[in-house]
Design a protein around this motif. Structure first.
Motif, PDB file in Angstrom:
ATOM      1  N   MET A   1       0.827  -1.218   0.000  1.00 39.99           N
ATOM      2  CA  MET A   1       0.000   0.000   0.000  1.00 39.99           C
ATOM      3  C   MET A   1       0.857   1.263   0.000  1.00 39.99           C
ATOM      4  N   ASP A   2       1.906   1.268   0.832  1.00 44.33           N
ATOM      5  CA  ASP A   2       2.786   2.439   0.892  1.00 44.33           C
ATOM      6  C   ASP A   2       3.429   2.714  -0.464  1.00 44.33           C
ATOM      7  N   GLU A   3       3.764   1.606  -1.131  1.00 39.40           N
ATOM      8  CA  GLU A   3       4.411   1.739  -2.432  1.00 39.40           C
ATOM      9  C   GLU A   3       3.434   2.356  -3.440  1.00 39.40           C
ATOM     10  N   ARG A   4       2.167   1.897  -3.328  1.00 44.17           N
ATOM     11  CA  ARG A   4       1.121   2.402  -4.209  1.00 44.17           C
ATOM     12  C   ARG A   4       0.918   3.914  -3.980  1.00 44.17           C
ATOM     13  N   CYS A   5       0.890   4.284  -2.695  1.00 44.74           N
ATOM     14  CA  CYS A   5       0.742   5.707  -2.349  1.00 44.74           C
ATOM     15  C   CYS A   5       1.890   6.524  -2.932  1.00 44.74           C
ATOM     16  N   ALA A   6       3.101   6.011  -2.755  1.00 41.57           N
ATOM     17  CA  ALA A   6       4.285   6.733  -3.227  1.00 41.57           C
ATOM     18  C   ALA A   6       4.218   6.925  -4.739  1.00 41.57           C
ATOM     19  N   LYS A   7       3.728   5.894  -5.444  1.00 41.70           N
ATOM     20  CA  LYS A   7       3.617   5.980  -6.905  1.00 41.70           C
ATOM     21  C   LYS A   7       2.573   7.032  -7.298  1.00 41.70           C
ATOM     22  N   ILE A   8       1.486   7.064  -6.528  1.00 40.72           N
ATOM     23  CA  ILE A   8       0.429   8.056  -6.821  1.00 40.72           C
ATOM     24  C   ILE A   8       0.968   9.475  -6.622  1.00 40.72           C
ATOM     25  N   TRP A   9       1.708   9.675  -5.536  1.00 43.06           N
ATOM     26  CA  TRP A   9       2.312  11.008  -5.307  1.00 43.06           C
ATOM     27  C   TRP A   9       3.204  11.396  -6.485  1.00 43.06           C
ATOM     28  N   GLN A  10       3.934  10.385  -6.999  1.00 39.32           N
ATOM     29  CA  GLN A  10       4.826  10.632  -8.132  1.00 39.32           C
ATOM     30  C   GLN A  10       4.037  11.085  -9.362  1.00 39.32           C
ATOM     31  N   VAL A  11       2.918  10.386  -9.600  1.00 41.83           N
ATOM     32  CA  VAL A  11       2.064  10.740 -10.739  1.00 41.83           C
ATOM     33  C   VAL A  11       1.537  12.175 -10.573  1.00 41.83           C
ATOM     34  N   LEU A  12       1.096  12.489  -9.344  1.00 44.21           N
ATOM     35  CA  LEU A  12       0.521  13.814  -9.082  1.00 44.21           C
ATOM     36  C   LEU A  12       1.556  14.923  -9.248  1.00 44.21           C
ATOM     37  N   ASP A  13       2.799  14.582  -8.938  1.00 43.60           N
ATOM     38  CA  ASP A  13       3.866  15.590  -9.033  1.00 43.60           C
ATOM     39  C   ASP A  13       4.159  15.975 -10.489  1.00 43.60           C
ATOM     40  N   GLU A  14       3.600  15.182 -11.423  1.00 41.07           N
ATOM     41  CA  GLU A  14       3.771  15.493 -12.852  1.00 41.07           C
ATOM     42  C   GLU A  14       2.606  16.333 -13.383  1.00 41.07           C
ATOM     43  N   VAL A  15       1.553  16.508 -12.556  1.00 41.20           N
ATOM     44  CA  VAL A  15       0.387  17.284 -13.004  1.00 41.20           C
ATOM     45  C   VAL A  15       0.633  18.753 -12.699  1.00 41.20           C
ATOM     46  N   MET A  16       0.712  19.557 -13.753  1.00 43.75           N
ATOM     47  CA  MET A  16       1.042  20.969 -13.571  1.00 43.75           C
ATOM     48  C   MET A  16      -0.214  21.820 -13.407  1.00 43.75           C
ATOM     49  N   ASP A  17      -0.086  22.931 -12.697  1.00 42.48           N
ATOM     50  CA  ASP A  17      -1.192  23.878 -12.598  1.00 42.48           C
ATOM     51  C   ASP A  17      -1.470  24.439 -13.999  1.00 42.48           C
ATOM     52  N   PRO A  18      -2.736  24.454 -14.441  1.00 44.51           N
ATOM     53  CA  PRO A  18      -3.018  24.882 -15.815  1.00 44.51           C
ATOM     54  C   PRO A  18      -2.683  26.356 -16.077  1.00 44.51           C
ATOM     55  N   GLU A  19      -2.740  27.186 -15.043  1.00 40.46           N
ATOM     56  CA  GLU A  19      -2.478  28.615 -15.272  1.00 40.46           C
ATOM     57  C   GLU A  19      -1.026  28.996 -15.015  1.00 40.46           C
ATOM     58  N   VAL A  20      -0.359  28.218 -14.190  1.00 37.83           N
ATOM     59  CA  VAL A  20       1.068  28.450 -13.923  1.00 37.83           C
ATOM     60  C   VAL A  20       1.779  27.119 -14.188  1.00 37.83           C
ATOM     61  N   ASP A  64      -7.479  17.168 -14.935  1.00 37.06           N
ATOM     62  CA  ASP A  64      -6.086  16.810 -15.222  1.00 37.06           C
ATOM     63  C   ASP A  64      -5.601  15.706 -14.279  1.00 37.06           C
ATOM     64  N   ILE A  65      -5.961  15.822 -13.010  1.00 34.09           N
ATOM     65  CA  ILE A  65      -5.544  14.811 -12.032  1.00 34.09           C
ATOM     66  C   ILE A  65      -6.197  13.463 -12.359  1.00 34.09           C
ATOM     67  N   ARG A  66      -7.514  13.545 -12.657  1.00 33.87           N
ATOM     68  CA  ARG A  66      -8.243  12.321 -12.994  1.00 33.87           C
ATOM     69  C   ARG A  66      -7.593  11.619 -14.190  1.00 33.87           C
ATOM     70  N   GLN A  67      -7.269  12.419 -15.190  1.00 31.94           N
ATOM     71  CA  GLN A  67      -6.680  11.861 -16.406  1.00 31.94           C
ATOM     72  C   GLN A  67      -5.316  11.235 -16.116  1.00 31.94           C
ATOM     73  N   ALA A  68      -4.498  11.939 -15.331  1.00 31.57           N
ATOM     74  CA  ALA A  68      -3.164  11.431 -15.013  1.00 31.57           C
ATOM     75  C   ALA A  68      -3.258  10.121 -14.226  1.00 31.57           C
TER      76      ALA A  68
END
Lengths: 164, 254
Positions: A1-20, A64-68
């Protein structure tokens, strides 16, 4: 589970703010947690909070998050918006602040307090030449989260990410 | 919150949702015709803050009501008599002086209310207020600085600012005219006591008015009733323009 969480954080860190588009939703402090869903057996959900009540990018960010997440195979991971505690610019990471500055946007100065909203302006250093000799042009800039400043040393106008 | 309070919470959410919606709609009218482009952007952003707050209050009211009404339904499919905003916020924009004066009146009030609401025993309202209080603090500062600059400015700007103050001053009464719903909310710690609210509002406005070198000319006229759905003629025109599309094309999406 921890590994899964860490992977999700990694995915989220690639999602950029659309305006900045130089700061990720994680560095901006919009993603509050990746946690186990209440009442479900082991399902995970990503908890996010909007920056401003009327931020028009909120829906875009959710999409964007959903898609990522879907693209990374996390189709079953939920997405929940939570209002409290309210977002504050204090949640922006050091990495995020640096990315803003490199992009030409002055990051929020100092910590949030009632005085920061009402008291004398704290100097906002110019993101281009680092001069403290700057002045406010407008409390409201190109988006709700930014104000418009100008540098008296290098004469460049710049956006300032407001401290709230 | 027990079951008895639900209806008072819904009314309170609608009142503050309607205040935010109507004022947000009003100041959006300045977009493309402000005195400067910075003000254009400023009004657009303040309008967004307010309409965002309205959306959150409406979602809460719709959910508690349990009749399946969405935030859009509440915004677009209620007539003036079902809107519970203060008459203050529906007053026409007039000139720039009146617009910034109205903004100071309302933002000061909303910030004081939200400062209490975040501490109240209704956690959904507290969460909305926590975002709103920071936003309203910015509106107070932005509009307050303009009132001071214009009031203490040229003869013309001073005169216009004084006229704006005279026009809007009677509309303050309604903010402090509490009814049973408000008393229930005071009991839950959601709203400040009327007397406290009035004292704080008068002090804040008094400071701004003094710095702006303006004078309070009080009259005995006390307009009111907006929070029960009684409005000046101006609201129905505003709603007509705002609602015409969703009312003409029910359920349309784009």
């Amino acid at each position: 589970m921890d590994e899964r969480c860490a992977k999700i954080w990694q995915v989220l860190d690639e999602v950029m703010d659309p305006e900045v588009p130089v700061i990720s939703v994680v560095d901006l402090g919009i993603v509050r947690d990746v946690a186990t869903m209440e009442g479900e057996d082991g399902g995970l959900e990503v908890i996010i909070t909007p920056t401003y009540s009327g931020c028009p990018a909120t829906l875009q960010i959710e999409n964007d998050i959903r898609q990522a997440l879907d693209e990374a195979g996390f189709v079953d991971v939920g997405l929940k918006t939570q209002l409290a505690p309210a977002w504050t610019s204090d949640w922006m990471s050091e990495k995020g602040r640096q990315a803003l500055k490199d992009f030409g946007i002055a990051p929020p100065v100092g910590k949030v307090s009632k005085r920061a909203l009402f008291g004398l302006e704290t100097p906002v250093p110019c993101p281009h030449c680092d001069s403290d000799d700057t002045s406010l042009i407008s409390e409201f800039g190109s988006t709700a989260c930014k104000a418009l400043w100008k540098c008296n040393s290098c004469s460049e106008p710049f956006d300032y990410f407001k401290c709230i | 919150m027990n079951k008895d309070n639900v209806s008072a919470v819904i009314t309170t959410a609608l009142r503050f949702g309607d205040n935010a919606m109507v004022l947000g709609q009003r100041i959006s009218d300045w977009v493309s015709r402000s005195p400067t482009i910075e003000l254009d952007i400023g009004f657009a952003n303040q309008g967004l803050d307010l309409i965002g707050q309205a959306n959150l209050f409406y979602e809460l009211a719709g959910r508690l009501e349990g009749k399946g009404r969405s935030a859009d339904d509440l915004a677009f499919l209620r007539g003036a008599e079902e809107y519970y905003n203060l008459q203050l916020v529906e007053q026409p924009n007039g000139d720039f002086a009146r617009t910034v004066m109205r903004q100071v009146f309302y933002a000061t009030y909303a910030e004081l209310v939200f400062d209490q609401m975040v501490k109240g025993k209704q956690e959904d309202l507290a969460a909305i207020a926590a975002k709103g209080q920071k936003e309203m603090a910015y509106h107070v500062r932005h509009a307050g600085e303009w009132v001071v600059r214009l009031g203490d400015g040229t003869d013309e700007s001073h005169e216009r600012c004084q006229q704006a103050l005279d026009y809007l001053w009677p509309y303050r009464h309604e903010m402090f005219a509490y009814d049973g719903v408000d008393d229930e909310m005071v009991g839950l710690g959601v709203l400040p006591e009327a007397e406290t609210l009035k004292a704080q509002w008068m002090e804040s406005l008094g400071n701004i008015i003094e710095r702006a070198t303006l004078t309070v000319n009080d009259s005995n006229w006390q307009p009111g009733g907006g929070r029960d759905g009684v409005h000046s003629e101006h609201l129905s025109y505003l709603l007509e323009e705002m609602q015409v599309l969703p009312r003409s094309h029910r359920g349309a999406q784009w």
